[in-house]
Scaffold this motif. Structure first.
Motif: not given
Length: 338
Positions: A194-203, A211-223
């Motif tokens: 899910x973290x990978x998808x969030x990184x890839x989907x942030x265009x 910084x993007x990876x840190x934010x996506x790791x945090x959002x992955x928990x929420x997802x």
């Protein structure tokens, strides 16, 4: 001699045959192949439906919305990837009906609203996507399928209110989820995927990659929290259903991971990719950018639908760094409505 009663083995035999129809489409990271007996949860649930002479009900959380990355998809509405996937699910129910005359029903639990704020997709687009799924199902005559989303549960309440309600009532705590990720390999794999998808989907990220990876790791928990909450809500509303998942699941898990189409890896879905129709008649899922290199864009009803591989590209090896194309071969007994 006293009369004896043979064990009631027919429901279990029928359930095993039904499960054998699902096994070729099992989505898992396990390398070994398993028999139906390795899935006791599903075998018991299907046996209960067979014994009752009732249609088997499958619930499949997924089909949330299209990826917000325009390099991966053709737009925000369902296209050929969803069309093929829905047709496959309806055909699977048809095959079950040949073994179990009451048949099967597939409830597509569209979960876009559950975590739309975390993946950066507006609720209006999520509504449009789910409405178009319903339209496709009706137009294609896929009467064994139906769509279930938060509107069926909480009506016209504001989307933020719905999300807060579902999270508060059903989601695991953040501490519990972190502990599980540290100790459970499948959950760790899900978190990474899910973290990978969030990184890839942030265009449109303007900061650094780290910084993007840190934010996506945090959002992955929420997802994951919200996805778990959605699963618990579905279980409340459809307690006897056979639980399917679009995520890889270990052999014997309570949820059965299912591949909607053959894909280059166990994570790719139609809503994160674009369909390419190859010259040999098979299908593959690629990012939109990769498919555009290999084919020409096809429109259906005035909207981009998929790419058709150019004849001179057939058999060309993808350049380094691209995802290898895997043929999406449907069994010959299945008719694809395209």
């Amino acid at each position: 001699m006293p009369l004896t009663t043979a064990p009631d083995t027919l429901p279990t035999t029928t359930a095993t045959a039904i499960l054998n129809l699902l096994l070729p489409h099992h989505r898992t990271t396990d390398q070994t192949r398993a028999t139906a007996e390795a899935f006791p949860h599903q075998l018991r649930q299907i046996t209960d439906f067979v014994r009752a002479g009732a249609p088997i009900v499958f619930t499949l959380p997924g089909f949330p919305c299209k990826s917000p990355n325009p390099a991966k998809v053709l737009g925000h509405l369902p296209d050929m990837g969803e069309r093929l996937s829905l047709t496959f699910l309806d055909t699977l129910c048809t095959e079950i009906e040949r073994i179990h005359p009451p048949g099967a029903r597939m409830l597509i639990c569209s979960d876009g609203h559950v975590f739309g704020d975390l993946i950066g997709v507006p609720d209006t687009r999520i509504d449009a996507y789910a409405d178009e799924l319903r339209t496709l199902i009706r137009q294609l005559g896929l009467h064994r399928l139906s769509v279930f989303d938060l509107r069926d549960v909480l009506g016209d309440l504001p989307h933020e209110t719905k999300r807060a309600h579902v999270h508060k009532r059903y989601a695991p705590t953040l501490d519990a989820l972190r502990d599980e990720i540290r100790t459970d390999a499948p959950t760790l794999a899900l978190y990474r995927g899910i973290t990978r998808f969030l990184v890839e989907d942030t265009a449109d990220h303007e900061g650094t990659r780290s910084a993007l990876q840190r934010a996506c790791r945090k959002r992955a928990y929420g997802v994951i929290q919200r996805s778990r909450a959605w699963g618990e809500l579905i279980a409340d509303h459809h307690p006897h259903s056979v639980r399917l998942s679009i995520h890889p699941q270990p052999i014997g898990a309570p949820k059965f991971g299912i591949r909607l189409l053959d894909t280059p890896d166990v994570w790719t879905t139609p809503w994160h990719s674009t369909a390419l129709h190859r010259t040999d008649g098979t299908w593959t899922l690629l990012t939109g950018a990769e498919a555009a290199v290999r084919g020409r864009l096809i429109h259906r009803e005035g909207r981009p639908s998929h790419f058709a591989e150019r004849r001179h590209d057939a058999g060309v090896t993808p350049e380094a760094g691209t995802t290898p194309a895997t043929s999406l071969r449907q069994p010959q007994s299945r008719t694809l409505i395209v």
